[in-house]
Design an enzyme around this catalytic site. Structure first.
Site, short mmCIF file in Angstrom:
data_model
loop_
_atom_site.label_atom_id
_atom_site.label_comp_id
_atom_site.label_asym_id
_atom_site.label_seq_id
_atom_site.Cartn_x
_atom_site.Cartn_y
_atom_site.Cartn_z
N ASN A 183 -35.43 -27.31 138.78
CA ASN A 183 -34.11 -27.10 139.68
C ASN A 183 -34.50 -26.18 140.80
O ASN A 183 -34.86 -25.31 140.52
CB ASN A 183 -33.35 -26.16 138.43
CG ASN A 183 -32.04 -25.80 139.19
OD1 ASN A 183 -31.64 -26.22 140.20
ND2 ASN A 183 -31.25 -24.60 138.52
N GLU B 53 -25.39 -20.48 137.02
CA GLU B 53 -24.94 -19.85 138.24
C GLU B 53 -23.75 -20.67 138.69
O GLU B 53 -22.80 -19.97 139.34
CB GLU B 53 -26.20 -20.29 139.29
CG GLU B 53 -27.21 -19.15 139.12
CD GLU B 53 -28.79 -19.60 139.48
OE1 GLU B 53 -28.66 -20.87 140.17
OE2 GLU B 53 -29.78 -19.05 138.99
N LYS C 227 -32.35 -25.48 143.06
CA LYS C 227 -31.08 -24.74 143.47
C LYS C 227 -31.02 -25.00 144.76
O LYS C 227 -31.05 -26.17 145.43
CB LYS C 227 -31.37 -23.23 143.17
CG LYS C 227 -31.89 -22.92 141.66
CD LYS C 227 -31.72 -21.51 141.27
CE LYS C 227 -32.43 -21.40 140.08
NZ LYS C 227 -32.26 -20.13 139.31
N GLY D 250 -34.56 -16.11 136.85
CA GLY D 250 -34.87 -15.72 137.85
C GLY D 250 -35.42 -13.99 137.98
O GLY D 250 -35.45 -13.50 139.05
N SER E 239 -37.33 -18.13 133.75
CA SER E 239 -38.45 -17.45 133.96
C SER E 239 -39.66 -18.10 133.35
O SER E 239 -41.02 -17.41 133.05
CB SER E 239 -38.66 -15.92 133.68
OG SER E 239 -37.76 -15.36 134.47
N HIS F 203 -24.78 -25.08 134.79
CA HIS F 203 -25.65 -24.04 134.78
C HIS F 203 -25.20 -22.62 134.90
O HIS F 203 -24.05 -22.62 135.58
CB HIS F 203 -26.55 -24.44 136.35
CG HIS F 203 -27.63 -23.42 136.32
ND1 HIS F 203 -27.67 -22.09 136.75
CD2 HIS F 203 -28.98 -23.95 136.21
CE1 HIS F 203 -28.89 -21.67 136.78
NE2 HIS F 203 -29.88 -22.61 136.44
N GLU G 261 -30.55 -21.51 128.27
CA GLU G 261 -31.12 -20.50 129.32
C GLU G 261 -30.36 -19.04 129.13
O GLU G 261 -29.20 -18.97 129.75
CB GLU G 261 -30.81 -21.18 130.70
CG GLU G 261 -31.35 -22.37 131.13
CD GLU G 261 -31.59 -22.69 132.65
OE1 GLU G 261 -32.64 -22.70 132.94
OE2 GLU G 261 -30.52 -22.56 133.27
C1 PEP Z 1 -33.17 -22.12 136.42
O1 PEP Z 1 -32.59 -21.95 137.68
O2 PEP Z 1 -32.40 -22.77 135.53
C2 PEP Z 1 -34.08 -21.29 136.01
C3 PEP Z 1 -34.30 -21.30 134.73
O3 PEP Z 1 -34.51 -20.54 136.94
P1 PEP Z 1 -35.92 -19.59 136.89
O4 PEP Z 1 -37.08 -20.44 136.44
O5 PEP Z 1 -36.50 -19.13 138.17
O6 PEP Z 1 -35.56 -18.32 135.98
#
Ligand code: PEP
Length: 253
Positions: free
Chosen positions: A12, A102, A14, A176, A215, A100, A170
């Site tokens: 992803n 976000e 983003k 992040g 992460s 997601h 998630e």
């Molecule tokens: C994500 O944006 O879905 C995500 C898991 O980000 P990250 O791997 O950077 O934590």
């Protein structure tokens, strides 16, 4: 991977990626995947809208699939700035991320809104990657399963199947941040999600891929991907660099 479901490693990007350097990373990734025999995972890049036409053209007939990061619930109409699932399919996407965290936070997307987007994805022939996950406060209050259970109930279309739907767990606090749940906590939540999917979708619920996201890096991927009912990963930051993302793809093999 402790089961027979083909893992999916999904990146992803983003709101990252300009066309020229972005396509160079994609080119590097395809060279790495072409050179390596025995990779088991399905591979996906969910890119910003601006990169989709060029990336879909570059990845035509490649094992790396392309997806969007969001879609509108309607097929077309007066929705300035939005993109429909049909438009994603038209450009060559196979998947779209729905809900997601976000977007749930920044755009106040409710479970119902996420479900309508997932229904739109199915209507357009796309696989919906439906994201669920608790905040740190909810986890600390012992509410993680209740929150994720409610998100699943509200966000998953009734007619979902293993071919048109992927669930991504998630935990919001792991995205992040460099923090990850313990393997035991991941196992407990993925077991819980699997049980709910079975109850809701019966035989199909046993086959829906459940990704872990938050992460994931090349150095923790093997441990996370070996947990029962973890059928792949949704990867943010570490998907931006071809070598890092490839390290996670290798860990799934
Ligand atoms: C994500 O944006 O879905 C995500 C898991 O980000 P990250 O791997 O950077 O934590």
């Amino acid at each position: 991977m402790a089961n027979t479901i083909t893992p999916l490693i999904a990146g992803n990007w983003k709101m990252n990626g300009l066309i020229k350097p972005g396509l160079a990373q994609i080119d590097a990734l395809t060279k790495l995947t072409a050179r390596k025999r025995g990779l088991k995972a399905d591979i996906l890049l969910c890119l910003p809208f601006t990169m989709l036409p060029a990336a879909c053209a570059q990845l035509r007939r490649n094992r790396v699939a392309v997806g969007g990061q969001d879609c509108h619930a309607a097929p077309s109409g007066a929705h300035t700035g939005d993109i429909s699932a049909e438009m994603l399919a038209d450009v060559g996407c196979k998947y779209v991320i729905c809900g997601h965290s976000e977007r749930r936070a920044d755009h106040h997307e409710t479970d119902k809104a996420v479900r309508r987007k997932a229904e739109a994805a199915h209507r357009a022939g796309l696989t919906a990657i439906i994201c669920v996950g608790e905040t740190l406060e909810q986890r600390e209050a012992g509410e993680a399963e209740r929150v994720v259970g409610a998100q699943l109930t509200g966000s998953l279309p009734r007619s979902s199947s293993s071919t048109d739907t992927v669930v991504a767990y998630e935990p919001v606090w792991a995205i992040g941040t460099g923090m990850t749940p313990t393997a035991d906590d991941v196992a407990a939540m993925h077991d819980y999600i699997r049980a709910r999917l079975r109850r809701r979708l019966h035989q199909e619920g046993a086959k829906v891929r459940i990704l872990y996201g938050g992460s994931v890096k090349p150095d923790n991927a093997a441990e996370l991907l070996s947990v029962a009912n973890v059928n792949g990963a949704l990867v943010g930051g570490a998907s931006l660099k071809a070598t890092d993302f490839f390290g996670i793809i290798e860990a799934a093999s």
